[in-house]
Scaffold this motif. Structure first.
Motif, PDB file in Angstrom:
ATOM      1  N   THR A 162       0.976  -1.066   0.188  1.00  0.00           N
ATOM      2  CA  THR A 162      -0.071  -0.102  -0.010  1.00  0.00           C
ATOM      3  C   THR A 162       0.837   1.113  -0.007  1.00  0.00           C
ATOM      4  O   THR A 162       2.207   1.282   0.201  1.00  0.00           O
ATOM      5  CB  THR A 162      -0.918   0.034   1.367  1.00  0.00           C
ATOM      6  N   ASN A 163       0.202   2.464  -0.078  1.00  0.00           N
ATOM      7  CA  ASN A 163       1.128   3.650   0.039  1.00  0.00           C
ATOM      8  C   ASN A 163       1.800   3.820   1.386  1.00  0.00           C
ATOM      9  O   ASN A 163       2.796   4.201   1.393  1.00  0.00           O
ATOM     10  CB  ASN A 163       0.052   4.865  -0.586  1.00  0.00           C
ATOM     11  N   ASP A 164       1.001   3.662   2.460  1.00  0.00           N
ATOM     12  CA  ASP A 164       1.377   3.667   3.544  1.00  0.00           C
ATOM     13  C   ASP A 164       2.700   2.738   3.851  1.00  0.00           C
ATOM     14  O   ASP A 164       3.589   3.154   4.530  1.00  0.00           O
ATOM     15  CB  ASP A 164       0.377   3.196   4.673  1.00  0.00           C
ATOM     16  N   ASP A 165       2.466   1.588   3.278  1.00  0.00           N
ATOM     17  CA  ASP A 165       3.594   0.684   3.383  1.00  0.00           C
ATOM     18  C   ASP A 165       4.871   1.397   2.649  1.00  0.00           C
ATOM     19  O   ASP A 165       6.166   1.439   3.285  1.00  0.00           O
ATOM     20  CB  ASP A 165       3.449  -0.740   2.629  1.00  0.00           C
ATOM     21  N   LEU A 166       4.600   2.049   1.504  1.00  0.00           N
ATOM     22  CA  LEU A 166       5.784   2.576   0.865  1.00  0.00           C
ATOM     23  C   LEU A 166       6.070   3.801   1.708  1.00  0.00           C
ATOM     24  O   LEU A 166       7.361   4.143   1.556  1.00  0.00           O
ATOM     25  CB  LEU A 166       5.266   3.062  -0.512  1.00  0.00           C
ATOM     26  N   SER A 167       5.447   4.395   2.446  1.00  0.00           N
ATOM     27  CA  SER A 167       6.085   5.490   3.230  1.00  0.00           C
ATOM     28  C   SER A 167       7.075   5.129   4.162  1.00  0.00           C
ATOM     29  O   SER A 167       7.845   6.075   4.992  1.00  0.00           O
ATOM     30  CB  SER A 167       4.834   6.514   3.940  1.00  0.00           C
ATOM     31  N   ARG A 168       7.434   3.791   4.347  1.00  0.00           N
ATOM     32  CA  ARG A 168       8.248   3.308   5.319  1.00  0.00           C
ATOM     33  C   ARG A 168       9.663   3.176   4.505  1.00  0.00           C
ATOM     34  O   ARG A 168      10.496   2.622   4.848  1.00  0.00           O
ATOM     35  CB  ARG A 168       7.821   1.845   5.876  1.00  0.00           C
ATOM     36  N   VAL A 169       9.616   3.202   3.156  1.00  0.00           N
ATOM     37  CA  VAL A 169      10.715   2.968   2.134  1.00  0.00           C
ATOM     38  C   VAL A 169      11.251   4.338   1.593  1.00  0.00           C
ATOM     39  O   VAL A 169      12.255   4.779   1.450  1.00  0.00           O
ATOM     40  CB  VAL A 169      10.143   2.124   0.727  1.00  0.00           C
ATOM     41  N   VAL A 170      10.261   5.181   1.169  1.00  0.00           N
ATOM     42  CA  VAL A 170      10.726   6.557   0.965  1.00  0.00           C
ATOM     43  C   VAL A 170      10.020   7.788   1.532  1.00  0.00           C
ATOM     44  O   VAL A 170       8.621   7.326   2.072  1.00  0.00           O
ATOM     45  CB  VAL A 170      10.719   6.835  -0.703  1.00  0.00           C
ATOM     46  N   ASP A 171      10.415   8.829   1.460  1.00  0.00           N
ATOM     47  CA  ASP A 171       9.477   9.973   2.002  1.00  0.00           C
ATOM     48  C   ASP A 171       8.474  10.366   1.302  1.00  0.00           C
ATOM     49  O   ASP A 171       8.442  11.131   0.536  1.00  0.00           O
ATOM     50  CB  ASP A 171      10.565  11.354   2.175  1.00  0.00           C
ATOM     51  N   THR A 172       7.225   9.751   1.604  1.00  0.00           N
ATOM     52  CA  THR A 172       5.826   9.985   0.615  1.00  0.00           C
ATOM     53  C   THR A 172       4.896   9.555   1.596  1.00  0.00           C
ATOM     54  O   THR A 172       4.966   9.444   2.829  1.00  0.00           O
ATOM     55  CB  THR A 172       6.035   8.959  -0.503  1.00  0.00           C
ATOM     56  N   SER A 173       3.600   9.870   1.146  1.00  0.00           N
ATOM     57  CA  SER A 173       2.293   9.588   1.951  1.00  0.00           C
ATOM     58  C   SER A 173       1.313   9.074   0.899  1.00  0.00           C
ATOM     59  O   SER A 173       1.102   9.326  -0.117  1.00  0.00           O
ATOM     60  CB  SER A 173       1.861  11.004   2.614  1.00  0.00           C
ATOM     61  N   ASP A 174       0.316   8.373   1.742  1.00  0.00           N
ATOM     62  CA  ASP A 174      -0.932   7.982   0.781  1.00  0.00           C
ATOM     63  C   ASP A 174      -1.734   9.110   0.201  1.00  0.00           C
ATOM     64  O   ASP A 174      -1.800   9.177  -1.077  1.00  0.00           O
ATOM     65  CB  ASP A 174      -1.862   7.211   1.595  1.00  0.00           C
ATOM     66  N   GLU A 175      -1.433  10.204   0.880  1.00  0.00           N
ATOM     67  CA  GLU A 175      -2.452  11.349   0.407  1.00  0.00           C
ATOM     68  C   GLU A 175      -1.622  12.047  -0.796  1.00  0.00           C
ATOM     69  O   GLU A 175      -2.360  12.350  -1.833  1.00  0.00           O
ATOM     70  CB  GLU A 175      -2.351  12.445   1.343  1.00  0.00           C
ATOM     71  N   TRP A 176      -0.490  12.206  -0.771  1.00  0.00           N
ATOM     72  CA  TRP A 176       0.204  12.731  -1.972  1.00  0.00           C
ATOM     73  C   TRP A 176       0.158  11.616  -3.275  1.00  0.00           C
ATOM     74  O   TRP A 176      -0.210  12.135  -4.383  1.00  0.00           O
ATOM     75  CB  TRP A 176       1.911  12.743  -1.724  1.00  0.00           C
TER      76      TRP A 176
END
Ligand code: ACO
Length: 354
Positions: free
Chosen positions: A18-32
């Motif tokens: 998920t996007n939330d999972d990815l926010s643990r890999v790079v500086d990002t967010s589900d919202e963006w």
């Protein structure tokens, strides 16, 4: 004479990110990610190869079509992320399927590969004596081509495969028109490198100097055995990193997608409004929304799976087509548009009657 789609199939890797999972890999967010692209999740092939995904999608398409692998005369595989430079991805899928009577080869037109491969298979079915049925498959492991430290690109892509069984028919059904278009990528807006990643023993002046110790150490380390190499999940060394100028790609896509779809409709002698469903390349929900507006079509006419898959490059149109058909969105006799765009730069559209 024409060629019509007899069956579809698709395959996703087991791991859903998920996007939330990815926010643990790079500086990002589900919202963006969701706001800019419409993507909520993508599937990443950890254990699966492009061959596994391609074979699975083809098996489902064969089952859907009620056709045996042995009845396939041609396999065209479109991919930018094959398991090997050779044999072709199509040859690996052929072996996995047991499609012993099929001629097979790969085709790379980046993310527009689906329309290029469908057009190629359709043309061969019309012109090659004895060719009646083709498998057209897109299989991609984009996760092995992206730079997982670059948040501007890595959040966009996912892995997967999609396939159709195409059969020559005697009436003018199925594929009605096809438009393929290329422009030079003068600004280098999209590129994934796949250069030889090993220690290259030559320079412009000749053979690179190595000490006797270096040569002895290399002999001792040896190369990988075939088994070790096949067990590795990397496509081609560590080299391929995807580079993209997002805004320029956005501009190209929103200009060219409506253009090629309109041209394909004109060629088929139908109005764009007559398309019951459009299957666009699943790169970005906003690109699709722009294209719909330019064509004067309601967004609901465009089938999307991007929320769950991300951009699976040349597999994406096949995967969305399979989803649309299984969701009951495609009825016999309806007009369907398919359109893609990608690196190269490439673009294309196909209009067919279901
Ligand atoms: N998370 C959070 N912030 C981010 C992320 C991220 N994942 N990525 C970039 N940002 C930041 C940037 O650093 C920038 O910050 P700044 O303003 O402080 O400098 C800001 O967000 C805006 O960045 P932009 O790149 O300008 O964002 P844009 O609105 O252009 O959206 C996007 C980027 C989504 C990639 C868009 O340009 C796009 O969709 N382009 C088309 C891409 C595409 O379709 N590619 C397909 C390629 S392959 C193929 O299928 C053909």
């Amino acid at each position: 004479m024409g060629s019509r789609i007899l069956g579809c199939g698709s395959a996703l890797p087991a791991l859903r990110v998920t996007n939330d999972d990815l926010s643990r890999v790079v500086d990002t967010s589900d919202e963006w990610i969701a706001k800019r692209t419409g993507i909520r999740a993508r599937h990443i092939a950890v254990e699966e190869t492009a061959t596994d995904l391609g074979v699975s999608a083809c098996q489902k398409a064969l089952e859907d079509a009620g056709v045996d692998a042995g009845q396939i005369d041609l396999i065209v595989c479109t991919t930018g992320t094959p398991d090997a430079l050779f044999p072709s991805q199509a040859a690996l899928i052929r072996a996995g399927l047991g499609a012993v009577n099929a001629v097979c080869f790969d085709l790379n037109a980046a993310c527009a590969g689906c329309v290029y491969a469908l057009t190629t298979a359709h043309s061969l079915l019309q012109t090659m004596p004895g060719m009646r049925r083709a498998l057209v498959v897109g299989s991609e492991r984009m996760s092995r081509a992206v730079d997982w430290t670059d948040r501007a690109t890595c959040v966009l892509f996912g892995d997967g495969a999609g396939a159709v069984v195409l059969e020559r028919c005697d009436d003018d059904q199925g594929v009605l028109a096809s438009v393929l278009k290329n422009e030079d990528d003068v600004d280098d807006v999209l590129r994934a490198n796949s250069l030889y990643a090993g220690d290259f023993p030559f320079t412009a002046e000749g053979v690179a100097e190595r000490t006797a110790e270096q040569i002895a150490a290399q002999s001792e380390a040896g190369g990988q055995t075939m088994e070790e190499a096949l067990a590795s999940t990397t496509c081609v060394g560590d080299a391929p990193l995807l580079l993209m100028k997002g805004r320029e790609v956005f501009k190209f896509a929103t200009r060219v997608m409506p253009e090629v779809l309109q041209e394909a409709c004109d060629q088929a002698g139908v109005a764009v409004e007559d398309l019951a469903v459009v299957i666009p390349h699943q790169a970005n929900e906003r690109i699709i929304s722009y294209a719909a507006k330019k064509l004067g079509l309601p967004l609901e006419r465009f089938h999307m799976v991007i929320q769950e898959t991300g951009n699976t490059s040349s597999a994406s149109v096949f995967m969305a087509l399979d989803d649309a058909r299984r969701a009951g969105r495609i009825q016999p006799g309806q007009l369907i548009g398919m359109t893609g765009f990608g690196a190269g730069l490439t673009a294309g559209a196909v209009v067919l009657r279901a």
